[in-house]
Design a protein around this motif. Structure first.
Motif, mmCIF file in Angstrom:
data_model
loop_
_atom_site.group_PDB
_atom_site.id
_atom_site.type_symbol
_atom_site.label_atom_id
_atom_site.label_comp_id
_atom_site.label_asym_id
_atom_site.label_seq_id
_atom_site.Cartn_x
_atom_site.Cartn_y
_atom_site.Cartn_z
ATOM 1 N N ASP A 148 0.904 -1.292 -0.028
ATOM 2 C CA ASP A 148 -0.095 -0.165 -0.018
ATOM 3 C C ASP A 148 0.730 1.237 0.067
ATOM 4 O OD1 ASP A 148 -2.412 -1.123 0.013
ATOM 5 O OD2 ASP A 148 -3.094 0.253 1.906
ATOM 6 N N HIS A 149 0.376 2.184 -0.889
ATOM 7 C CA HIS A 149 1.511 3.546 -0.975
ATOM 8 C C HIS A 149 1.659 4.099 0.388
ATOM 9 C CE1 HIS A 149 3.036 6.780 -2.925
ATOM 10 N NE2 HIS A 149 2.211 7.684 -2.312
ATOM 11 N N HIS A 150 0.464 4.189 1.304
ATOM 12 C CA HIS A 150 0.611 5.161 2.328
ATOM 13 C C HIS A 150 1.373 4.100 3.492
ATOM 14 C CE1 HIS A 150 -2.606 7.811 0.910
ATOM 15 N NE2 HIS A 150 -1.442 8.305 0.640
ATOM 16 N N THR A 152 3.929 2.394 2.861
ATOM 17 C CA THR A 152 5.221 2.583 2.612
ATOM 18 C C THR A 152 5.821 3.947 3.049
ATOM 19 O OG1 THR A 152 5.070 3.347 0.225
ATOM 20 C CG2 THR A 152 5.396 0.973 0.551
ATOM 21 N N HIS A 153 5.041 5.104 2.915
ATOM 22 C CA HIS A 153 5.291 6.184 3.469
ATOM 23 C C HIS A 153 5.341 5.996 4.910
ATOM 24 C CE1 HIS A 153 4.852 9.338 0.492
ATOM 25 N NE2 HIS A 153 4.012 8.988 0.128
ATOM 26 N N ALA A 154 4.690 5.255 5.628
ATOM 27 C CA ALA A 154 4.662 5.212 7.034
ATOM 28 C C ALA A 154 5.835 4.422 7.540
ATOM 29 C CB ALA A 154 3.359 4.357 7.672
ATOM 30 N N ILE A 171 -0.153 12.085 5.498
ATOM 31 C CA ILE A 171 -0.994 13.187 4.796
ATOM 32 C C ILE A 171 -0.346 13.373 3.370
ATOM 33 C CG2 ILE A 171 -1.897 15.303 5.018
ATOM 34 C CD1 ILE A 171 -1.603 15.074 8.012
ATOM 35 N N ASP A 172 -1.294 13.183 2.408
ATOM 36 C CA ASP A 172 -0.602 12.781 0.934
ATOM 37 C C ASP A 172 -1.774 13.445 0.256
ATOM 38 O OD1 ASP A 172 1.353 12.025 -0.568
ATOM 39 O OD2 ASP A 172 0.948 10.012 -0.615
ATOM 40 N N SER A 173 -1.409 13.450 -1.326
ATOM 41 C CA SER A 173 -2.293 13.995 -2.396
ATOM 42 C C SER A 173 -3.269 12.755 -2.483
ATOM 43 C CB SER A 173 -1.639 14.127 -3.639
ATOM 44 O OG SER A 173 -0.851 15.134 -3.472
ATOM 45 N N ALA A 346 8.327 12.553 1.071
ATOM 46 C CA ALA A 346 7.482 12.404 -0.263
ATOM 47 C C ALA A 346 7.657 11.133 -0.865
ATOM 48 C CB ALA A 346 7.597 13.827 -1.168
ATOM 49 N N ASP A 347 7.056 10.941 -2.191
ATOM 50 C CA ASP A 347 7.166 9.626 -2.978
ATOM 51 C C ASP A 347 8.609 9.148 -2.832
ATOM 52 O OD1 ASP A 347 4.539 9.746 -2.590
ATOM 53 O OD2 ASP A 347 4.294 9.366 -4.696
ATOM 54 N N ASP A 348 9.699 9.831 -3.175
ATOM 55 C CA ASP A 348 11.074 9.342 -3.037
ATOM 56 C C ASP A 348 11.291 8.368 -2.068
ATOM 57 O OD1 ASP A 348 11.009 11.431 -1.883
ATOM 58 O OD2 ASP A 348 12.875 12.562 -2.503
HETATM 59 FE FE FE2 Z 1 2.650 9.839 -1.787
#
Ligand code: FE2
Length: 583
Positions: A148-150, A152-154, A171-173, A346-348
């Motif tokens: 899940d994208h979020h 991976t951010h976490a 907290i993302d787009s 961010a996404d990087d």
């Molecule tokens: Fe993102």
């Protein structure tokens, strides 16, 4: 069995590649934009074909198994997912109606570009990497994981933090489902507390992109920074605040808004848009108000997260965690005592998160103590290129000063010289943290104009940042808190503002980098030398690039900036390089 975890950030912007070994150590992490020298690397795959053999040979020489982990779930049809998250039409509806007829607050061509790029990025994820592994490591096993994208951010935020336990907000787009997710982090495990889902989900990331657009800037180029800089010149526009407040109302972790789709609501803000032919300063009130609304809204979310988690530590990620102006206010507005924002929120950064998730999946009982991530995990300047340059150079003055490079550079800084400073490995994340930096004396306000006129060519309303020795930071900043990645903006004490005028923004703030000896000994020593000469324990630090370009990557990139701008001196490791007219 030697196993390597390769994390790929494969969303259409800010792609990146990270390599983690079977001890969980980060061997390499870098955004694609650096290698390509293409800001944000839109629609560029992270596993660039031509560089992969060298990268794998350098960092994974004895590989027996590769785990490739990406930062987006493949199972969900991307077009449908992204459109749902944006609150437009369903995919069949889109096909019937055509993209031009969408009611969008964002330009249609940009939206189309974004969708098409994201779709192809996910569909073709890791193709290059698989091809190279099969060619160069024919006996190696390859495993795949998609997250899940979020999540991976976490993972990026939590695993890079010094915390054993934390509350985590992303907290993302948008992600596969919505724009935000909240987690509890304990014993290396992430438990999802809440994720926004479904059509018409509120998105603070999209909202800030809209504010960026209203100010006349381009979010696709990542110009949200300009909103933060400009906000310091503005005042409250109550009508605009009320219009934003009518669009996003926070209740617990949920966003509510009157119309079904967020984008319908955002489109109502167009009456506040700056005219293209008017100066940026005219949007200062919109920037100030947008930033204030963002801060008030995130505060409500974080207060709820603190209430639910009852934890003192906050790990924050997602594109909105780049909002350093707000990050510095969190401990003053919410009851969290410690705030960690990763060097690449961010996404990087998701390349690291994806790789780490795969690693922890294989090692659920990792005993390694938590530690703050060393952000210097990118490429080095090629030593052979430096040797060639020294051998064949006929025009520049080069001094080799292995024992006195910091003293010599500090002395030049006190003389008002602008210095390009390159040391060791590049930073992972958007900020220059003393390894790919342009440095200057922070004492005189005129230095700002100097840098803008001679090197950066950027808008005058954007501030420059201070890098400060940790031991003295409390003397200069109110309610000082560590900001290792230049991730927080704090108020500079009133009686100190004159002394460091070049790094004090018009509202009396500075986006500081805390420098500790154990984090970056060479950069620490340089600032300490400058401190000895001037009694000022800080330097002005801005990224080593020109406007519109990413941080320099190769020796050739550095020389191009040095020779085509008013940069006075270039330092590469122990070499001090100056221009002949300065003899
Ligand atoms: Fe993102």
């Amino acid at each position: 069995m030697k196993k390597y975890y390769i994390g790929l950030s494969v969303t259409y912007h800010d792609s990146a590649l990270a390599i983690i070994d079977d001890q969980g150590e980060v061997l390499f992490a870098e955004a694609t934009e650096r290698y390509l020298q293409n800001k944000r690397a839109l629609n560029c795959e992270p596993d660039q074909l031509l560089r992969l053999p060298e990268l794998l040979n350098q960092y994974c020489p004895s590989a027996e198994t590769f785990v490739i982990a990406i930062n987006w779930r493949k199972k969900r049809p991307l077009y449908e997912a992204a459109i749902s998250a944006l609150g437009f039409l369903s995919a069949p509806g889109l096909l019937k109606t055509g993209i031009k007829k969408l009611r969008s607050p964002l330009e249609n061509y940009q939206l189309h570009h974004m969708m098409a790029c994201q779709h192809s990025s996910i569909e073709t994820a890791a193709i290059n990497l698989v091809r190279i592994i099969q060619e160069y490591y024919p006996t190696c096993a390859i495993e795949f994981a998609d997250y899940d994208h979020h999540l991976t951010h976490a993972a990026t935020a939590c695993y890079s933090s010094p915390f054993d336990e934390a509350a985590c907000a992303v907290i993302d787009s948008f992600g596969e489902n919505g724009a935000m997710a909240f987690y509890r982090y304990k014993n290396r495990k992430l438990e999802c507390l809440h994720e926004t889902k479904g059509l018409g989900t509120g998105s603070l990331g999209l909202c800030y992109m809209k504010i960026t657009e209203l100010c006349g800037f381009d979010w696709l180029k990542g110009e949200e920074w300009k909103v933060m800089g400009l906000a310091a010149y503005g005042k409250l526009n109550q009508e605009f605040y009320d219009a934003l407040d009518a669009i996003i109302t926070i209740n617990g972790f949920d966003c509510k808004h009157p119309a079904k789709h967020l984008t319908e609501n955002l489109a109502k803000l167009d009456r506040f848009k700056r005219r293209k032919d008017s100066p940026a300063e005219q949007a200062a009130d919109i920037a100030y108000t947008g930033q204030l609304f963002f801060a008030d809204t995130v505060t409500k979310l974080l207060r709820h997260l603190h209430f639910v988690s009852q934890c003192d530590n906050l790990a924050l990620a997602g594109g909105c965690a780049l909002n350093s102006s707000y990050n510095g206010q969190i401990t003053g507005r919410v009851a969290f005592k410690n705030v960690h924002i990763p060097s690449a929120p961010a996404d990087d950064g998701c390349a690291l998160g994806a790789g780490w998730l795969a690693y922890h999946n294989d090692h659920p009982a990792n005993p390694a103590p938590p530690k703050l991530l060393n952000p210097y995990s990118g490429s080095r300047i090629d030593a052979d290129a430096v040797k060639r340059f020294i051998k064949f150079n006929r025009s520049l003055n080069i001094q080799h000063l292995p024992d006195s490079i910091c003293d010599a550079t500090a002395e030049l800084l006190t003389q008002g010289r602008l210095i390009g400073w390159i040391q060791g490995r590049a930073e992972f994340g958007p900020r220059a943290l003393g390894n790919r930096s342009i440095l200057a004396d922070p004492r005189h306000a005129a230095v700002q104009d100097h840098i803008n006129e001679k090197i950066k060519f950027r808008e005058m309303f954007r501030p420059f940042a201070p890098s400060v020795l940790h031991e003295y930071a409390d003397e200069y900043f109110e309610n000082y808190q560590e900001s290792p990645y230049m991730d927080k903006t704090l108020r500079i004490r009133e009686d100190m503002r004159e002394r460091i005028a070049a790094v004090c923004h018009v509202d009396g703030t500075g986006r500081l980098q805390t420098v500790k000896k154990e984090w970056n000994p060479r950069f620490y020593d340089l600032i300490a030398c400058f401190h000895q000469l001037t009694e000022i324990p800080m330097l002005l630090n801005t990224s080593f690039n020109v406007m519109g370009k990413p941080l320099i990557h190769t020796l050739e990139d550095a020389l191009a900036v040095f020779l085509t701008t008013g940069l006075d001196v270039l330092v590469i490791d122990d070499y001090l390089i100056s221009k002949p007219r300065d003899e």
